[in-house]
Design a protein around this motif. Sequence first.
Motif, PDB file in Angstrom:
ATOM      1  N   LYS A  35      27.815  38.224  44.090  1.00 43.54           N
ATOM      2  CA  LYS A  35      27.036  38.606  42.903  1.00 43.54           C
ATOM      3  C   LYS A  35      27.897  38.751  41.648  1.00 43.54           C
ATOM      4  O   LYS A  35      27.381  38.679  40.544  1.00 43.54           O
ATOM      5  N   ASP A  36      29.201  38.919  41.816  1.00 42.50           N
ATOM      6  CA  ASP A  36      30.110  39.080  40.677  1.00 42.50           C
ATOM      7  C   ASP A  36      30.758  37.768  40.240  1.00 42.50           C
ATOM      8  O   ASP A  36      31.547  37.762  39.305  1.00 42.50           O
ATOM      9  N   ASN A  37      30.450  36.675  40.920  1.00 39.86           N
ATOM     10  CA  ASN A  37      31.106  35.392  40.647  1.00 39.86           C
ATOM     11  C   ASN A  37      30.082  34.272  40.641  1.00 39.86           C
ATOM     12  O   ASN A  37      29.506  33.943  41.673  1.00 39.86           O
ATOM     13  N   ASP A  38      29.877  33.660  39.472  1.00 39.34           N
ATOM     14  CA  ASP A  38      28.906  32.577  39.387  1.00 39.34           C
ATOM     15  C   ASP A  38      29.550  31.213  39.133  1.00 39.34           C
ATOM     16  O   ASP A  38      28.875  30.213  39.007  1.00 39.34           O
ATOM     17  N   LYS A  39      30.884  31.158  39.066  1.00 38.93           N
ATOM     18  CA  LYS A  39      31.569  29.890  38.808  1.00 38.93           C
ATOM     19  C   LYS A  39      31.823  29.084  40.074  1.00 38.93           C
ATOM     20  O   LYS A  39      32.222  27.936  40.006  1.00 38.93           O
ATOM     21  N   VAL A  40      31.645  29.704  41.231  1.00 38.17           N
ATOM     22  CA  VAL A  40      31.919  29.026  42.496  1.00 38.17           C
ATOM     23  C   VAL A  40      30.774  29.288  43.476  1.00 38.17           C
ATOM     24  O   VAL A  40      30.165  30.351  43.450  1.00 38.17           O
ATOM     25  N   ASP A  41      30.480  28.288  44.307  1.00 42.40           N
ATOM     26  CA  ASP A  41      29.431  28.429  45.315  1.00 42.40           C
ATOM     27  C   ASP A  41      30.054  29.054  46.568  1.00 42.40           C
ATOM     28  O   ASP A  41      30.775  28.383  47.305  1.00 42.40           O
ATOM     29  N   PHE A  42      29.789  30.309  46.803  1.00 39.16           N
ATOM     30  CA  PHE A  42      30.377  31.027  47.946  1.00 39.16           C
ATOM     31  C   PHE A  42      30.007  30.387  49.276  1.00 39.16           C
ATOM     32  O   PHE A  42      30.758  30.472  50.240  1.00 39.16           O
ATOM     33  N   SER A  52      41.592  29.906  42.045  1.00 39.64           N
ATOM     34  CA  SER A  52      42.183  30.679  40.951  1.00 39.64           C
ATOM     35  C   SER A  52      41.192  31.789  40.635  1.00 39.64           C
ATOM     36  O   SER A  52      39.986  31.653  40.876  1.00 39.64           O
ATOM     37  N   PHE A  53      41.690  32.898  40.074  1.00 41.76           N
ATOM     38  CA  PHE A  53      40.820  34.052  39.835  1.00 41.76           C
ATOM     39  C   PHE A  53      41.470  35.033  38.882  1.00 41.76           C
ATOM     40  O   PHE A  53      42.673  34.998  38.651  1.00 41.76           O
ATOM     41  N   ALA A  64      38.294  40.408  42.846  1.00 43.11           N
ATOM     42  CA  ALA A  64      38.510  39.101  42.219  1.00 43.11           C
ATOM     43  C   ALA A  64      37.262  38.707  41.438  1.00 43.11           C
ATOM     44  O   ALA A  64      36.147  38.860  41.920  1.00 43.11           O
ATOM     45  N   MET A  65      37.480  38.187  40.241  1.00 42.56           N
ATOM     46  CA  MET A  65      36.391  37.749  39.360  1.00 42.56           C
ATOM     47  C   MET A  65      36.706  36.341  38.856  1.00 42.56           C
ATOM     48  O   MET A  65      37.854  35.908  38.911  1.00 42.56           O
ATOM     49  N   ASN A  66      35.702  35.655  38.333  1.00 48.19           N
ATOM     50  CA  ASN A  66      35.893  34.330  37.736  1.00 48.19           C
ATOM     51  C   ASN A  66      36.595  33.364  38.684  1.00 48.19           C
ATOM     52  O   ASN A  66      37.488  32.619  38.290  1.00 48.19           O
ATOM     53  N   ILE A  67      36.198  33.373  39.940  1.00 46.49           N
ATOM     54  CA  ILE A  67      36.816  32.537  40.952  1.00 46.49           C
ATOM     55  C   ILE A  67      36.425  31.076  40.730  1.00 46.49           C
ATOM     56  O   ILE A  67      35.265  30.775  40.479  1.00 46.49           O
ATOM     57  N   GLU A  68      37.418  30.191  40.829  1.00 44.24           N
ATOM     58  CA  GLU A  68      37.196  28.762  40.752  1.00 44.24           C
ATOM     59  C   GLU A  68      38.035  28.080  41.814  1.00 44.24           C
ATOM     60  O   GLU A  68      39.155  28.499  42.087  1.00 44.24           O
ATOM     61  N   LYS A  69      37.482  27.009  42.413  1.00 43.77           N
ATOM     62  CA  LYS A  69      38.271  26.216  43.365  1.00 43.77           C
ATOM     63  C   LYS A  69      39.409  25.572  42.597  1.00 43.77           C
ATOM     64  O   LYS A  69      39.232  25.110  41.483  1.00 43.77           O
TER      65      LYS A  69
END
Length: 70
Positions: A35-42, A52-53, A64-69
């Motif tokens: 719910k805290d990360n919308d940049k990556v599909d969990f 990266s985060f 961790a926030m703003n997670i991206e592959k």
Amino acid sequence: YRIDEKYLGYVGNVQDGYIFIKADGNPIDIFAHKKDNDKVDFDKLKIGDRVSFNVAFTFKGSIAMNIEKY
């Protein structure tokens, strides 16, 4: 950790709706919730995926926030 800095690591554990990231150079796992990360599909993250985060601090600890592959 600095809040404004991006960090690298890999997915160490995947659960329903959350993951733990093993940050490069740090033995402590960092919690991340879907719910805290919308940049990556969990749902598509797998153990070992590089990410990266940013790190944020809450009363429960670091997250961790703003997670991206990566």
